[in-house]
Write an enzyme that holds these catalytic residues in place. Structure first.
Site, short mmCIF file in Angstrom:
data_model
loop_
_atom_site.label_atom_id
_atom_site.label_comp_id
_atom_site.label_asym_id
_atom_site.label_seq_id
_atom_site.Cartn_x
_atom_site.Cartn_y
_atom_site.Cartn_z
N GLU A 38 2.51 3.25 -2.49
CA GLU A 38 2.24 3.65 -1.12
C GLU A 38 1.53 5.00 -1.04
OE1 GLU A 38 2.55 2.00 1.81
OE2 GLU A 38 1.63 3.81 2.66
N THR A 80 -1.84 -0.73 4.46
CA THR A 80 -1.18 -1.44 3.34
C THR A 80 -1.57 -2.91 3.31
OG1 THR A 80 0.77 -0.05 3.59
CG2 THR A 80 1.03 -2.00 2.24
N HIS A 196 5.39 7.50 2.18
CA HIS A 196 4.67 7.14 3.41
C HIS A 196 4.74 8.32 4.37
CE1 HIS A 196 3.61 5.07 7.13
NE2 HIS A 196 3.13 4.07 6.39
N ASP A 255 -2.52 2.16 -2.48
CA ASP A 255 -3.02 1.26 -1.43
C ASP A 255 -4.11 1.88 -0.56
OD1 ASP A 255 -1.19 2.88 -0.05
OD2 ASP A 255 -0.27 1.22 1.06
N HIS A 256 -3.99 3.17 -0.26
CA HIS A 256 -4.97 3.84 0.61
C HIS A 256 -4.65 5.33 0.59
CE1 HIS A 256 -1.64 4.07 3.42
NE2 HIS A 256 -1.47 2.77 3.28
C1 GP9 Z 1 5.16 -1.09 5.91
C2 GP9 Z 1 4.43 -0.51 4.76
C3 GP9 Z 1 3.60 0.67 5.15
O1 GP9 Z 1 5.86 -2.27 5.62
O2 GP9 Z 1 3.72 -1.49 4.10
O3 GP9 Z 1 2.50 0.28 5.89
P1 GP9 Z 1 1.25 1.24 6.20
O4 GP9 Z 1 1.63 2.05 7.40
O5 GP9 Z 1 1.00 2.11 5.03
O6 GP9 Z 1 0.15 0.30 6.45
MN MN Z 2 0.45 1.92 3.02
#
Ligand code: GP9
Ligand code: MN
Length: 414
Positions: A38, A80, A196, A255-256
């Protein structure tokens, strides 16, 4: 209609850079674990603050894995879920909105569906958030998943959770227990969560000092990154203890971005340089790791690549011909002919030579603006067509016409 798909297939054939023939099928029958890290950006890898590594485990893991240090995220508003989409489909996410929401019922030719059909893999996603977040409960059947382990499958208490779900340490721990019971071979994607925004962590989980830039987001970020790193360390230890490690291809990707451009002032303090447009593009690099079963020697690979390339790379290791079984805009990263080229969802192009953003050209190495210059015509066309064709596939549900048919899965979830 299907003639439109035929045109797209021609385009893909013309841009096919082949596979690594030596590795083709070398890991057939092995489990695959793909971890979404994440919000993990590449700038933390190898970096120290006040003499302390931010990612000590990952820094060591580089020594026994393939690690790609010019690898980019290609996500849009779907965050994500866009990264998940890229990883499983080798298609681009949409120019706006999240394809998981807007087109979750489409026909896809995704890795789990292919592996189930071709090699009888058991396929799942593991994530300790609410099952309908990002419309995952609707999307996963379309991608061919057998099982979605979600919040309801995990033991979540106040003490073990933060934000949207279990803290990573507990998530990974409980997930290994589930993996032991899974039918083999399996393909499972895991979505970590603790790193996150706003990067909050309880006092007892702090393993590194916060930064002192005065920008709370940036200052906190390193602490949750450090926590994620430690969680992965334990995960690998548990995989080893359970005997799964030697039979598993372990893939990990950021992921980003976690730190948006609103934090450029603090980021320039952290990096010790101005965040120019080129630096901003480079901050879209996310870590990418592949650890092969039995691999003891690491290699850092500098090729320019992106999330779009993950699916064909995995399929080649398992001995599946990606372009015969599906439509892919990416290519096997481990192919000796892989091209140093990546296009972001906003049209930015990155190669080993130049960066093209908002109609401006920059030297990829010096960062200097190359006034009056443009990318080669074929690069511009390739970038434009890739994004347009991928959009068409999604908006017109063109994979309905693909020659190989995959059934919609009856994904099980609690
Ligand atoms: C939520 C997680 C985070 O289930 O995948 O999502 P994001 O805000 O990073 O897209
Ligand atoms: Mn994410």
């Amino acid at each position: 209609d299907d003639s439109e798909l035929a045109g797209i297939e021609n385009f893909i054939r013309a841009n096919d850079t082949g596979v690594n023939a030596e590795l083709h099928g070398k890991y057939k029958g092995k489990n695959v674990v793909v971890i979404s890290l994440e919000s993990l950006q590449d700038f933390v890898i190898g970096r120290e603050i006040n003499g302390q590594e931010i990612t000590p485990f990952l820094n060591d893991f580089i020594k026994e894995s393939y690690y790609f240090d010019n690898f980019y995220h290609q996500t849009g508003q779907g965050k994500t879920s866009d990264a998940e989409f890229l990883i499983d489909n080798s298609l681009y996410p949409l120019d706006r909105g999240a394809v998981y929401f807007t087109n979750g019922g489409n026909t896809f030719t995704a890795t789990p569906a292919i592996l189930k059909k071709e090699q009888n893999y058991y396929t799942s996603v593991m994530h300790s958030n609410n099952k309908s977040f990002w419309n995952r409960d609707m999307m996963y059947p379309s991608l061919g998943y057998d099982r979605y382990y979600n919040e309801n499958d995990y033991k979540v208490t106040e003490d073990t959770s933060i934000g949207w779900g279990l803290k990573d340490q507990y998530f990974f721990e409980q997930s290994v227990e589930k993996m032991k019971e899974m039918p083999k071979p399996f393909y499972t994607r895991m979505l970590s969560l603790t790193n996150h925004y706003p990067f909050e962590l309880g006092e007892k989980d702090l393993m590194i000092e916060k930064l002192k830039t005065g920008d709370q987001t940036v200052d906190n970020y390193v602490t949750t990154v450090r926590y994620l790193d430690e969680s992965i360390k334990h995960f690998v230890e548990e995989m080893k203890a359970s005997g799964l490690y030697d039979n598993t291809i372990l893939v990990m990707y950021g992921d980003h971005y976690g730190i948006s451009e609103n934090h450029n002032r603090a980021m320039s303090e952290v990096l010790g340089k101005e965040i120019t447009p080129v630096e901003h593009v480079k901050l879209q690099q996310v870590p990418f790791f592949i650890h092969l079963p039995g691999q003891t020697k690491g290699e850092t690979i500098h090729k320019v690549a992106g999330q779009i390339d993950v699916k064909p790379t995995i399929l080649n290791l398992l001995g599946v011909n990606a372009n015969k079984t599906s439509i892919n805009f990416g290519n096997d990263i481990l192919s000796p002919k892989h091209k140093d080229f990546v296009v972001f969802r906003d049209g930015t192009i990155v190669t080993d030579k130049y960066i093209y953003k908002n109609e401006k050209m920059y030297d990829a190495n010096t960062g200097e603006e190359l006034e009056g210059q443009k990318p080669p015509k074929e690069d511009l066309a390739k970038a434009k067509k890739s994004l347009e064709y991928s959009n068409s596939i999604i908006y017109k549900d063109l994979l309905r016409f693909f020659e190989v048919k995959y059934e919609r899965a009856k994904t099980k979830f609690e």
